[in-house]
Write a protein that holds these residues in place. Structure first.
Motif, PDB file in Angstrom:
ATOM      1  N   LEU A   1       0.233 -14.647  14.106  1.00 13.24           N
ATOM      2  CA  LEU A   1       1.119 -13.501  14.275  1.00 13.24           C
ATOM      3  C   LEU A   1       0.341 -12.192  14.292  1.00 13.24           C
ATOM      4  N   VAL A   2       1.001 -11.137  14.766  1.00 14.33           N
ATOM      5  CA  VAL A   2       0.385  -9.807  14.762  1.00 14.33           C
ATOM      6  C   VAL A   2       1.394  -8.792  14.240  1.00 14.33           C
ATOM      7  N   SER A   3       0.924  -7.913  13.382  1.00 13.00           N
ATOM      8  CA  SER A   3       1.783  -6.870  12.825  1.00 13.00           C
ATOM      9  C   SER A   3       0.915  -5.793  12.207  1.00 13.00           C
ATOM     10  N   ASP A   4       1.396  -4.574  12.286  1.00 10.64           N
ATOM     11  CA  ASP A   4       0.683  -3.460  11.658  1.00 10.64           C
ATOM     12  C   ASP A   4       1.258  -3.105  10.288  1.00 10.64           C
ATOM     13  N   ASN A   5       2.346  -3.781   9.868  1.00 10.29           N
ATOM     14  CA  ASN A   5       2.963  -3.385   8.589  1.00 10.29           C
ATOM     15  C   ASN A   5       3.541  -4.543   7.777  1.00 10.29           C
ATOM     16  N   TYR A   6       3.306  -5.795   8.182  1.00  9.44           N
ATOM     17  CA  TYR A   6       3.890  -6.919   7.436  1.00  9.44           C
ATOM     18  C   TYR A   6       3.249  -7.078   6.056  1.00  9.44           C
ATOM     19  N   PHE A   7       1.953  -7.267   5.996  1.00 10.18           N
ATOM     20  CA  PHE A   7       1.297  -7.435   4.698  1.00 10.18           C
ATOM     21  C   PHE A   7       1.485  -6.191   3.828  1.00 10.18           C
TER      22      PHE A   7
END
Length: 527
Positions: free
Chosen positions: A298-304
């Motif tokens: 997956l890709v995300s700039d704010n999940y973690f």
């Protein structure tokens, strides 16, 4: 009373990207008798259904959007939002004037082959009957939300919904909200829910690999690409798409399937995760325990980052059952006073299940597949004449770009129909058993050491057998490109007599449809 309109020569089920792309190609090739049946009130498929907060594509806009279909369109961001993709598809339909062949609110329930008339008899929930010569299922593998995996959900007395059926009318402000799942939809909606919920509890069955998306406004972050898209149009759009396709088929494939490279990539991911998530226990629980790529990356700039918020907690356990206002995990913990449950458990992939399809002799597709899925290129199955399945089992890759698979498969379907129309006397086609045996062998051979068989995911069925083509994408495209239709297909005339097909010209694939570069070994030390 006016007579019903004549049945189409080609009937397409689904008006998402697959259905639209195929309808456009058919119209461009002179197939005018085309009808598209769409169960929803508008076009767009999964990009209409999935309207949850934060929904966007996890493939760069240049690679995902078929920009060559809409000259002058430039995506706003590197990763297009759901709203932008839906707007793009609406504009494409209008630009290519295919909206007039789409019937909305028309859900197909049954399709049966009529051998005497050499056509399909298709019925809708609304009582319509159509008898097309060719039937194409383009309703996509991400169209059947998976709800059965949450026992007791129907007993829950609060508000609950699947991400594909977002409930806009129910606010989450000040509520205790539970999210079940941590897949592609979940990691997009969780940061948005965290902004409003009083408390957000995330139930995780298995941790996911998630890398930064590095999303930017294209005009600000990549002005040169924007300029060239506007000035060069289709030509530059195809080059960009081919570049990204080669990246996924080359670098990404090797990262997943070369053990030393995969191990290095795991280390990079886990180091990044520990830098972002401040609580060591939460970081440990978010760390995957399987090879990278085995499940969807997956890709995300704010999940973690969301797990650093005081109102967000992670429960590293699968859900066992749901009660009136309670969620119970498989390790026996109860979470009470839940106001809202958001189900982010993904979709039921695999063979078509929501339409009763009967082929020769009244045999259903489900019955035909009981002994194992049998297809040619994942696009056709013996016993089901003149029937095509886009993005069917064994026809697209875990690491590839779905939009490219749609482009290639729609080209092949039109290529086959064109060849049949030019072949004297041919009216009915289906793959021969030798073609299916060959494809089963090819699918098994490329999957032998594939990373995707090393854990359970929607890439495999319940027994662990692959549901997808697990080789490199260019190898699949080359199979379609070079396949000899005269050798692969059985053909009959309208009366059932056998017809020998002539050898077809090789399938022509455009620059954006066929990867260009050969595979170059990747050195793990370069990561």
């Amino acid at each position: 009373m006016a007579p019903p309109p004549p049945s189409p020569s080609v009937l397409i089920v689904g008006a998402g990207m697959s259905g639209l792309r195929l309808a456009i190609k058919l119209r461009d090739r002179g197939h005018d008798a085309v009808t598209v049946l769409e169960q929803a009130a508008g076009l767009g498929g999964t990009w209409r259904a999935n309207a949850y907060p934060g929904c966007c594509c996890d493939v760069p806009s240049y690679a995902y959007l078929p920009l060559e279909l809409l000259p002058g369109f430039v995506p706003e961001r590197k990763f297009s939002t759901q709203a932008e993709i839906l707007d793009f598809l609406e504009r494409v339909a209008d630009h290519h004037k295919v909206r007039d062949c789409i019937q909305f609110n028309a859900r197909v329930t049954d399709a049966a082959w009529d051998g005497k008339q050499s056509c399909w008899v298709v019925r809708t929930e609304q009582g319509q009957k159509l008898t097309p010569r060719y039937l194409v299922f383009a309703n996509g593998p991400l169209s059947r939300p998976k709800l059965a995996s949450v026992p007791g959900l129907d007993s829950f007395e609060g508000a609950s919904w699947h991400t594909a059926h977002w409930e806009r009318a129910t606010p989450v402000q000040g509520k205790r909200v539970a999210v079940i799942g941590t897949g592609a939809s979940a990691i997009q909606v969780i940061p948005e829910l965290a902004k409003e919920a009083k408390e957000l509890i995330v139930f995780q069955r298995s941790a996911a690999y998630c890398f930064p998306r590095d999303d930017v406004n294209l005009a600000e972050g990549e002005p040169e690409n924007v300029r060239r898209l506007r000035e060069e149009g289709k030509q530059f759009a195809e080059k960009l798409r081919a570049f990204y396709s080669d990246y996924y088929d080359d670098t990404v494939f090797q990262i997943y399937n070369e053990p030393d490279v995969n191990e290095k990539a795991q280390q990079i991911h886990n180091q990044l995760l520990r830098k972002i998530v401040r609580d060591p226990l939460t970081a440990q629980q978010l760390t995957p325990n399987y090879p990278q790529g085995c499940k969807r990356v997956l890709v995300s700039d704010n999940y973690f980052q969301t797990f650093n918020q005081p109102n967000v907690s992670l429960v590293a356990s699968a859900v066992d059952r749901v009660g009136q206002h309670r969620v119970t995990t498989v390790d026996g913990r109860d979470f009470d006073d839940i106001d809202v449950i958001v189900v982010a458990t993904g979709f039921s992939t695999g063979p078509i299940e929501d339409v009763n399809i009967k082929g020769r002799g009244g045999v259903t597709l489900a019955e035909s597949y009981k002994g194992g899925i049998h297809t040619m290129f994942g696009l056709m199955s013996s016993g089901f004449p003149n029937l095509f399945m886009m993005l069917g089992p064994h026809s697209w890759t875990p690491q590839g770009n779905t939009a490219e698979a749609i482009a290639v498969q729609s080209s092949w379907i039109v290529h086959v129909m064109d060849h049949i129309e030019r072949s004297t006397g041919a009216a009915v086609i289906e793959p021969n058993h030798a073609a299916e045996d060959y494809w089963a062998m090819r699918c098994a051979s490329v999957a032998t050491s594939a990373v995707w068989l090393k854990c359970a995911s929607w890439y495999t069925d319940s027994s662990g057998k692959p549901l997808m083509w697990m080789g490199e994408w260019y190898a699949y495209a080359n199979e379609l490109w070079q396949g000899d239709l005269a050798r692969l297909l059985c053909a009959n005339d309208m009366h059932g007599a056998k017809v020998q097909l002539s050898r077809a010209e090789p399938l022509h694939l455009s620059l954006s449809e066929l990867p260009l570069r050969k595979r170059v070994p990747l050195d793990a030390s370069r990561l």
